[in-house]
Design a protein around this motif. Structure first.
Motif, PDB file in Angstrom:
ATOM      1  N   LEU A 259      49.035  43.095  48.010  1.00 20.39           N
ATOM      2  CA  LEU A 259      48.516  42.886  46.671  1.00 20.39           C
ATOM      3  C   LEU A 259      48.298  44.222  45.966  1.00 20.39           C
ATOM      4  CD1 LEU A 259      45.837  40.144  47.463  1.00 20.39           C
ATOM      5  CD2 LEU A 259      48.085  39.784  46.436  1.00 20.39           C
ATOM      6  N   SER A 260      48.185  44.153  44.643  1.00 20.16           N
ATOM      7  CA  SER A 260      47.934  45.342  43.829  1.00 20.16           C
ATOM      8  C   SER A 260      47.011  44.951  42.682  1.00 20.16           C
ATOM      9  CB  SER A 260      49.246  45.902  43.263  1.00 20.16           C
ATOM     10  OG  SER A 260      50.119  46.315  44.291  1.00 20.16           O
ATOM     11  N   ILE A 261      46.434  45.974  42.060  1.00 20.03           N
ATOM     12  CA  ILE A 261      45.644  45.761  40.846  1.00 20.03           C
ATOM     13  C   ILE A 261      46.400  46.350  39.678  1.00 20.03           C
ATOM     14  CG2 ILE A 261      43.529  46.343  39.595  1.00 20.03           C
ATOM     15  CD1 ILE A 261      42.091  46.509  42.255  1.00 20.03           C
ATOM     16  N   VAL A 262      46.503  45.575  38.606  1.00 21.79           N
ATOM     17  CA  VAL A 262      46.993  46.094  37.332  1.00 21.79           C
ATOM     18  C   VAL A 262      45.821  46.072  36.369  1.00 21.79           C
ATOM     19  CG1 VAL A 262      48.505  45.669  35.375  1.00 21.79           C
ATOM     20  CG2 VAL A 262      49.365  45.360  37.676  1.00 21.79           C
ATOM     21  N   ALA A 263      45.583  47.196  35.678  1.00 18.52           N
ATOM     22  CA  ALA A 263      44.406  47.305  34.819  1.00 18.52           C
ATOM     23  C   ALA A 263      44.783  47.745  33.413  1.00 18.52           C
ATOM     24  CB  ALA A 263      43.411  48.296  35.423  1.00 18.52           C
ATOM     25  N   LEU A 264      44.182  47.086  32.418  1.00 19.22           N
ATOM     26  CA  LEU A 264      44.216  47.559  31.038  1.00 19.22           C
ATOM     27  C   LEU A 264      42.959  48.376  30.809  1.00 19.22           C
ATOM     28  CD1 LEU A 264      45.197  44.462  28.852  1.00 19.22           C
ATOM     29  CD2 LEU A 264      46.701  46.172  29.854  1.00 19.22           C
ATOM     30  N   VAL A 265      43.098  49.528  30.167  1.00 16.13           N
ATOM     31  CA  VAL A 265      41.956  50.405  29.914  1.00 16.13           C
ATOM     32  C   VAL A 265      41.921  50.761  28.436  1.00 16.13           C
ATOM     33  CG1 VAL A 265      40.956  52.669  30.387  1.00 16.13           C
ATOM     34  CG2 VAL A 265      41.955  51.339  32.255  1.00 16.13           C
ATOM     35  N   GLY A 266      40.742  50.687  27.843  1.00  7.57           N
ATOM     36  CA  GLY A 266      40.602  51.095  26.445  1.00  7.57           C
ATOM     37  C   GLY A 266      39.175  50.968  25.967  1.00  7.57           C
TER      38      GLY A 266
ATOM     39  N   GLY B 223      55.909  34.823  34.850  1.00  5.70           N
ATOM     40  CA  GLY B 223      55.796  34.365  36.225  1.00  5.70           C
ATOM     41  C   GLY B 223      54.996  35.270  37.133  1.00  5.70           C
ATOM     42  N   VAL B 224      54.093  36.066  36.563  1.00  2.06           N
ATOM     43  CA  VAL B 224      53.237  36.934  37.382  1.00  2.06           C
ATOM     44  C   VAL B 224      51.933  36.198  37.640  1.00  2.06           C
ATOM     45  CG1 VAL B 224      52.050  39.149  37.539  1.00  2.06           C
ATOM     46  CG2 VAL B 224      54.285  39.010  36.411  1.00  2.06           C
ATOM     47  N   ASN B 225      51.728  35.776  38.867  1.00  2.00           N
ATOM     48  CA  ASN B 225      50.533  35.014  39.210  1.00  2.00           C
ATOM     49  C   ASN B 225      49.347  35.951  39.408  1.00  2.00           C
ATOM     50  OD1 ASN B 225      49.090  32.603  39.990  1.00  2.00           O
ATOM     51  ND2 ASN B 225      49.133  33.399  42.081  1.00  2.00           N
ATOM     52  N   VAL B 226      48.227  35.626  38.784  1.00  2.00           N
ATOM     53  CA  VAL B 226      47.018  36.433  38.894  1.00  2.00           C
ATOM     54  C   VAL B 226      46.127  35.827  39.965  1.00  2.00           C
ATOM     55  CG1 VAL B 226      44.962  37.260  37.705  1.00  2.00           C
ATOM     56  CG2 VAL B 226      47.150  37.175  36.500  1.00  2.00           C
ATOM     57  N   ARG B 227      45.868  36.618  41.010  1.00  2.00           N
ATOM     58  CA  ARG B 227      45.102  36.120  42.153  1.00  2.00           C
ATOM     59  C   ARG B 227      43.586  36.268  41.955  1.00  2.00           C
ATOM     60  NH1 ARG B 227      42.449  34.173  44.858  1.00  2.00           N
ATOM     61  NH2 ARG B 227      42.334  33.807  47.091  1.00  2.00           N
ATOM     62  N   ALA B 228      43.167  37.303  41.254  1.00  3.59           N
ATOM     63  CA  ALA B 228      41.746  37.518  40.979  1.00  3.59           C
ATOM     64  C   ALA B 228      41.620  38.364  39.723  1.00  3.59           C
ATOM     65  CB  ALA B 228      41.057  38.209  42.157  1.00  3.59           C
ATOM     66  N   ILE B 229      40.484  38.252  39.059  1.00  2.00           N
ATOM     67  CA  ILE B 229      40.241  38.942  37.786  1.00  2.00           C
ATOM     68  C   ILE B 229      38.880  39.619  37.849  1.00  2.00           C
ATOM     69  CG2 ILE B 229      39.957  38.661  35.287  1.00  2.00           C
ATOM     70  CD1 ILE B 229      41.534  35.986  35.619  1.00  2.00           C
ATOM     71  N   ALA B 230      38.802  40.820  37.268  1.00  2.00           N
ATOM     72  CA  ALA B 230      37.505  41.489  37.137  1.00  2.00           C
ATOM     73  C   ALA B 230      37.477  42.231  35.816  1.00  2.00           C
ATOM     74  CB  ALA B 230      37.277  42.461  38.297  1.00  2.00           C
TER      75      ALA B 230
ATOM     76  N   VAL C 280      44.397  41.134  39.929  1.00  3.61           N
ATOM     77  CA  VAL C 280      45.027  41.296  41.242  1.00  3.61           C
ATOM     78  C   VAL C 280      46.297  40.447  41.264  1.00  3.61           C
ATOM     79  CG1 VAL C 280      44.776  41.008  43.728  1.00  3.61           C
ATOM     80  CG2 VAL C 280      42.805  41.711  42.352  1.00  3.61           C
ATOM     81  N   ILE C 281      47.424  41.099  41.558  1.00  6.19           N
ATOM     82  CA  ILE C 281      48.713  40.406  41.581  1.00  6.19           C
ATOM     83  C   ILE C 281      49.480  40.816  42.834  1.00  6.19           C
ATOM     84  CG2 ILE C 281      48.804  40.362  39.057  1.00  6.19           C
ATOM     85  CD1 ILE C 281      50.857  42.638  39.191  1.00  6.19           C
ATOM     86  N   ALA C 282      50.585  40.129  43.103  1.00  9.02           N
ATOM     87  CA  ALA C 282      51.449  40.500  44.225  1.00  9.02           C
ATOM     88  C   ALA C 282      52.093  41.857  43.948  1.00  9.02           C
ATOM     89  CB  ALA C 282      52.524  39.443  44.442  1.00  9.02           C
ATOM     90  N   THR C 283      52.166  42.687  44.971  1.00 14.36           N
ATOM     91  CA  THR C 283      52.738  44.026  44.806  1.00 14.36           C
ATOM     92  C   THR C 283      54.166  43.959  44.288  1.00 14.36           C
ATOM     93  OG1 THR C 283      51.299  44.938  46.522  1.00 14.36           O
ATOM     94  CG2 THR C 283      53.321  46.157  46.034  1.00 14.36           C
TER      95      THR C 283
END
Length: 814
Positions: free
Chosen positions: A395-402, A423-430, A441-444
């Motif tokens: 898994l990996s985290i992709v983050a928007l920052v601003g 088709g990018v499934n989001v496994r967890a959100i923070a 959190v998405i699949a790597t």
């Protein structure tokens, strides 16, 4: 005073070092400088490899040390005049001998401690700073060398030591007070504990060293010199159109660096932020570029989102169980168990039901974390109040920052909508309470696609890139490729849309090019492609996992029509010129429509009826806007209309059909047109789109073709039509005598469909239909007195290709 830090790439070669020195000597004209330097690029990794090889009993570490030594001696010879080299060469050899002695010790004991590794790592920066200091001296530049180990004090947490700022600031200020030279060179990354034992500040710690120094001496500004021209809106290795961020706040920079932006080491910001010292990110190899300034105030960058970043190698730990609900202390015990193992928590999310809590940690520590947490909850697990810790990897985290995201509603919806459409499934959100970052959190395997999708979504000046995989390069397919090439520049300039053909396939070969196939030479590219089936082609499209992907079927193949579900399930839009899927058994047609709906992707087949005419789109618009269709009348075969418009008895009927085939109007097998099967498919598709559950056997076909013509091969078909010429001429003459024209008409009314040859009187809407034109009449609630008429060319490679092109463009907006 100003502090300039030069990273590994900036001192990675003698040429780079000379460029860095020139920058320093130019800037020193305005203010004295402390120059913090990293080890030569790749040296720390090489030293790590030496320690691992030595600990494993692999004597090849000696060869690696020889290479490290040779590299540094070569740099001395290129940077220092020959008459001044002797003492420095001797000093470098001595330090490299110490590296070998350390590794010999590691080899003998068969293990390496963190303390020993810190000692070993310190040599990279020590040697590079000594060489650079001597190079300045060779240029007659007054310079002092400061040993960071004597000035930066830490605890004994080897590998990632914590700085004693009180003592460190005191030592640095005292050294500055005694300084006489306008330039200081000092090694980054390294320090020492209270006993004078070498420690390190963590990988990337040279940035941190520079920030510590800048804060201690109240520098005017800190400059981080690297190999990119500032912080970027996204990783330029993954996003071709990533842009430099001109200005960014300390908080935004910390968020981006925490979430994987490699330009700056995360702890760097804190010391300078406390003092309000601006930090510039600059490019050693393009010093004229403006770079990025990190400062107190955040400035808008054309969007609420400042940048996009990611962390890979993440594991998600989920603690779940009904016994957690309403019971205090579960979260505390979870974090205590992880803390006891020195495992850092990167992300936390918990459902409001308290039934579960998820945390993200480095994947490296996942197994250790599971063992620790399961031990901590042994009793609850045995009583089945809590499940054993669930661990998900890859898994990996992709983050928007601003900084400005908090004042812009809808950012989260826009983010997750864009990911979902691709088709990018989001496994967890923070999301932090500051609303400065939104993490998913998405699949790597989806990280590259996700970052590109989000960059397109939030940086509106960026081109939207659409990736095409085209199956079928015959008459229509070739024209489509020609049209795509012709319109490429227009779409870039006027629609900010970049269409790239990534894959091509015919019945024998397939070819892929992720940079886009050159449409001027696609035939040669396909000729040089590899043998492959449609399954291989589809698998290639799926494995590449590109954003905004469209699969285009320009075949008449049942096999190709059978792969649509695989594509739709991966959120790959399907544009089908091929009529087989939508005229297959209703259950398959319905499943395709459901797939498109469930996976929020496009399934478009406008050219199934009327080639480039907007027949299906118009029908759908009528239904969506609340109209009801009562009757459909249509001439849907460009081939049959062409044939009956040209057949007058002076030329054999077979000859007119052959002419239609030669001009590209017929199906590959003309019997599909002449026998009415193609028209049956088309009226069934329209009926289905209007809401009817029709199958082919439900459609009445009043065929005008003798049964004998429909047997054997295509050539047998033409021969038999010549034998049956009297049959065709009689049909024509009877209609002519009554002043009528022959049209092959399809109808749908009261849930029933029929096709057949009809005599059309002069006053009818179908009478004045010439050449290869099609016509469709929709009789609806709103069009009760006069039908809605769609009329125009319904066959031909160019118009069919243009209809496919239009569907591709619609798919990109889905």
């Amino acid at each position: 005073m100003q502090v300039l830090k030069f990273g590994g790439t900036s001192v990675g070669s003698p040429e780079a070092i000379q460029a860095a020195m020139t920058i320093v000597q130019e800037k020193i004209k305005t203010d004295p400088i402390v120059m913090v330097v990293s080890a030569f690029g790749g040296t720390t990794d090489a030293l790590l490899q030496c320690s691992e090889m030595a600990a494993a009993g692999n004597e090849s570490f000696r060869e690696l040390i020889e290479a490290i030594t040779a590299r540094h001696l070569d740099a001395v010879k290129k940077l220092i005049p020959i008459q001044q080299q002797s003492s420095l060469l001797s000093a470098v050899k001595t330090l490299c001998n110490e590296i070998e002695d350390l590794c010999n010790g590691i080899f003998l004991v068969g293990e390496v401690s963190l303390r020993t590794r810190d000692k070993l790592f310190s040599y990279g920066e020590l040697i590079s700073s000594k060489i650079i200091t001597a190079a300045f001296q060779a240029r007659k530049q007054p310079v002092a060398w400061w040993d960071s180990r004597l000035l930066i004090r830490t605890d004994a947490s080897f590998g990632n030591a914590q700085v004693d700022f009180g003592r460190t600031n005191e030592l640095l200020r005292d050294s500055l007070f005694e300084l006489q030279e306008p330039l200081v060179v000092m090694p980054g990354f390294i320090a020492s504990d209270g006993n004078g034992i070498s420690t390190t500040l963590g990988r990337g710690g040279s940035d941190y060293t520079a920030a510590i120094v800048a804060a201690a001496i109240n520098a005017r500004h800190l400059e981080i010199w690297t190999d990119v021209s500032g912080m970027m809106t996204a990783d330029p290795r993954w996003v071709n159109n990533a842009k430099v961020i001109s200005a960014i706040s300390y908080q935004e920079a910390m968020e981006l660096s925490h979430f994987g932006a490699k330009v700056i080491y995360p702890p760097t910001i804190q010391p300078v932020m406390n003092k309000g010292i601006p930090v510039w990110i600059k490019n050693t190899f393009a010093p004229q570029d403006a770079g990025t300034v990190i400062q107190l105030e955040s400035y808008r960058n054309g969007a609420a989102v400042r940048g996009i970043s990611s962390i890979n190698q993440l594991a998600l730990l989920s603690l779940e169980g009904s016994g957690m609900v309403g019971v205090p202390g579960f979260s505390r015990r979870l974090f205590e168990a992880l803390s006891a193992e020195n495992i850092n928590v990167i992300l936390i999310t918990q459902g409001s039901s308290e039934h579960s809590i998820c945390v993200g940690v480095e994947a490296l520590f996942a197994d250790r974390a599971k063992a620790a947490v399961d031990r901590a909850f042994t009793n609850e697990i045995s009583l089945r109040r809590v499940e054993p810790l669930i661990v998900e990897k890859d898994l990996s985290i992709v983050a928007l920052v601003g900084e400005q995201m908090k004042s812009h509603p809808g950012i989260s919806g826009k983010m997750f909508g864009a990911l979902g459409r691709n088709g990018v499934n989001v496994r967890a959100i923070a999301q932090g309470s500051s609303e400065r970052n939104i993490s998913a959190v998405i699949a790597t395997r989806d990280v590259r696609k996700a970052i590109n999708v989000l960059h397109e979504e939030f940086f509106e000046t960026t081109l939207r890139q659409v990736n095409l995989f085209i199956s079928g390069v015959g008459n229509v397919g070739s024209r489509l490729l020609q049209q795509l090439q012709q319109q490429q520049q227009y779409l870039i300039e006027h629609a900010r849309l970049q269409l790239r053909v990534i894959g091509l396939a015919n019945s024998k070969k397939i070819v892929f090019n992720e940079d886009g196939i050159n449409l001027s030479s696609w035939k040669q590219a396909l000729e040089m492609g590899i043998p492959g089936t449609i399954r291989d082609f589809v698998e290639g499209a799926i494995q590449r996992n590109l954003r905004n992907t469209v699969f285009v079927d320009i075949t008449a193949s049942e096999t190709v029509a059978g792969v649509y579900p695989l594509l739709l399930e991966k959120n790959i839009a399907v544009v089908a010129c091929n009529k087989i899927a939508c005229s297959a058994p209703y259950a398959y047609y319905e499943s395709l429509k459901k797939h498109a709906h469930d996976y929020n992707t496009g399934f478009l087949f406008e050219t199934n009826v009327g080639a480039g005419l907007p027949v299906i789109g118009t029908l759908n618009d009528l239904l969506k806007s609340g109209d009801r269709v009562h009757r459909i009348q249509a001439v849907l075969s460009g081939t049959l209309n062409f044939v009956f418009n040209h057949y007058d008895g002076t030329k054999p009927f077979a000859g007119v059909v052959r002419q239609a085939q030669q001009e590209g109007y017929t199906e590959p097998d003309p019997r599909l047109d002449l026998g009415g099967k193609d028209v049956m498919r088309k009226i069934m598709i329209l009926a289905r789109e209007a809401g009817a559950r029709l199958e082919m056997e439900d459609i009445q076909n009043d065929s005008f073709m003798p049964e004998s013509c429909m047997q054997g091969s295509v050539e047998d078909f033409y021969k038999e039509m010549l034998h049956q010429e009297k049959h065709f001429s009689n049909i024509y003459e009877q209609a002519k005598q009554r002043g009528n024209k022959l049209k092959f008409v399809a109808t749908f009314e009261n849930g029933k469909a029929a096709v057949g040859l009809q005599e059309i009187e002069p006053g009818h809407d179908l009478y004045h239909l010439y050449g290869k034109d099609n016509i469709v009449l929709f009789h609806t609630d709103r069009y009760a007195q006069q039908p809605l008429v769609i009329k125009g060319a319904g066959a031909g490679a160019d118009v069919t290709a243009s209809g496919v092109f239009a569907d591709i463009l619609r798919a990109t907006l889905h």
